[in-house]
Design an enzyme around this catalytic site. Sequence first.
Site, mmCIF file in Angstrom:
data_model
loop_
_atom_site.group_PDB
_atom_site.id
_atom_site.type_symbol
_atom_site.label_atom_id
_atom_site.label_comp_id
_atom_site.label_asym_id
_atom_site.label_seq_id
_atom_site.Cartn_x
_atom_site.Cartn_y
_atom_site.Cartn_z
ATOM 1 N N TYR A 90 24.592 90.341 -1.443
ATOM 2 C CA TYR A 90 23.632 90.892 -2.419
ATOM 3 C C TYR A 90 24.348 91.121 -3.748
ATOM 4 C CZ TYR A 90 20.899 94.526 -4.787
ATOM 5 O OH TYR A 90 20.214 95.272 -5.732
ATOM 6 N N LYS A 119 23.956 89.308 -7.366
ATOM 7 C CA LYS A 119 23.451 90.108 -8.502
ATOM 8 C C LYS A 119 24.403 89.930 -9.705
ATOM 9 C CE LYS A 119 20.271 92.687 -8.616
ATOM 10 N NZ LYS A 119 18.838 92.403 -8.949
#
Length: 366
Positions: free
Chosen positions: A165, A169
């Site tokens: 994640y 990002k």
Amino acid sequence: MFSVFSLPVCLPTPTSHLQFIMATRIRPSSKRCAVIGGSGFLGRHLVEKLLGKGYTVSVFDIRQSYELPGVTFHQGDLCDKQALLTALQGVSLVFHCASPAPASDDKALFQRVNIQGTQTVLQACTEAGVQKVVLTSSASVVFEGTDIKDGREDLPYAKKPIDYYTETKIEQEKLVLKACDKEKGLLTVAIRPHGIFGPRDPQLVPILVDTARRGKMKFIIGDGSNLVDFTFVDNVVHGHILAAESLRPESPICGKAYHITNDEPVRFWDFMSDILVGLGYAAPRYHLPYTLVYGLALLLWLLSLLLRPLVSFKPTFTPMRVALAGTHHFYSCSRAKQDMGYKPVVGLKDGIRRTVESYPHLRHGA
Ligand SMILES: NC(=O)C1=CN([C@@H]2O[C@H](COP(=O)(O)OP(=O)(O)OC[C@H]3O[C@@H](n4cnc5c(N)ncnc54)[C@H](O)[C@@H]3O)[C@@H](O)[C@H]2O)C=CC1
Ligand SMILES: CC(C)CCC[C@@H](C)[C@H]1CC[C@H]2C3=C(CC[C@]12C)[C@@]1(C)CCC(=O)C[C@@H]1CC3
């Protein structure tokens, strides 16, 4: 509130003929925006506030989770440029707050949506004549699992991101900030919130309550003194709208990232205890050494990866969660205060009260 050129009554000259052709297209209006990921927790709060401020809102999301007067829903995958182009007709401002949930831990999905998908969003914005893009990034882009105290935006991106994640990002934020081009007429900015909480949050409170119901919220990881930012969702929304409204070619915010938090760092375990006790559960009491829990979490995560083809299990205490629960991670909002006049609109205590009241179904015994 579609802003359409007024239709000419007669067409005496070539210029007015051109005006007639243009009249059939929707001209981008500064009060017409799209929220990509608008069906999600933050996205929906953002949509509601934008409507209240007189914006016309289109939601683009892979799912539709609600209906609201004044909102046009476009269901589609943000990796599909054609679907995006339809939703972005006449839109001048785009909020991009879509992402797979961190808990999914699916590398290929994160890469497809957060990296390739964001590239597609930027291409579609350019082709559709969008003027401003506000990305929901995350303060975690600089977090490597070790203490961050009063971290500013000039901290380097995490060299060893703690999960897929965070890894994606980081790439997503870089792409959006790099796309800021005054000559081409596309202005971009990234908002980095941290630990968003509030009514309808599908993550923090539900996971916490589920862990408590399974009798696993008895322990404090580490000595319990670590300070962390948790940000009430209204403050995150406020930061996004301030950024959108400050984003002009001459503004210092173009192409930059901004921390948006409650600006009230709190002990991680005090915050968790306030939510748990507010909902009628016992606060965690017994201490466990951080390195021991982190090591176990890492082992479990590796085991879950190895056994994935045979059995699927998702450990509650992932290395990311343990790192977040046992280290300091709070960030300075002084850049947002200085460049866009940011100030939290809801204090932490009030935010916790409003959050607890919004989950009657998660109360102990409910
Ligand atoms: N919740 C938190 O504590 C924090 C969240 N963020 C960021 O805020 C943003 C919003 O997060 P939440 O509202 O918490 O998550 P959420 O899961 O409630 O909302 C995300 C939305 O994106 C949509 N989406 C996912 N993949 C899509 C795709 N391929 N095409 C179209 N739509 C898609 C989902 O359907 C969902 O409605 C995300 O970018 C997240 O990375 C940043 C910092 C903290
Ligand atoms: C089981 C317990 C040790 C922890 C329960 C609460 C956690 C589920 C949450 C505490 C901090 C939260 C957090 C995020 C998700 C939910 C928590 C881990 C994010 C990872 C969400 C996405 C981000 O960009 C950063 C957030 C940091 C804080």
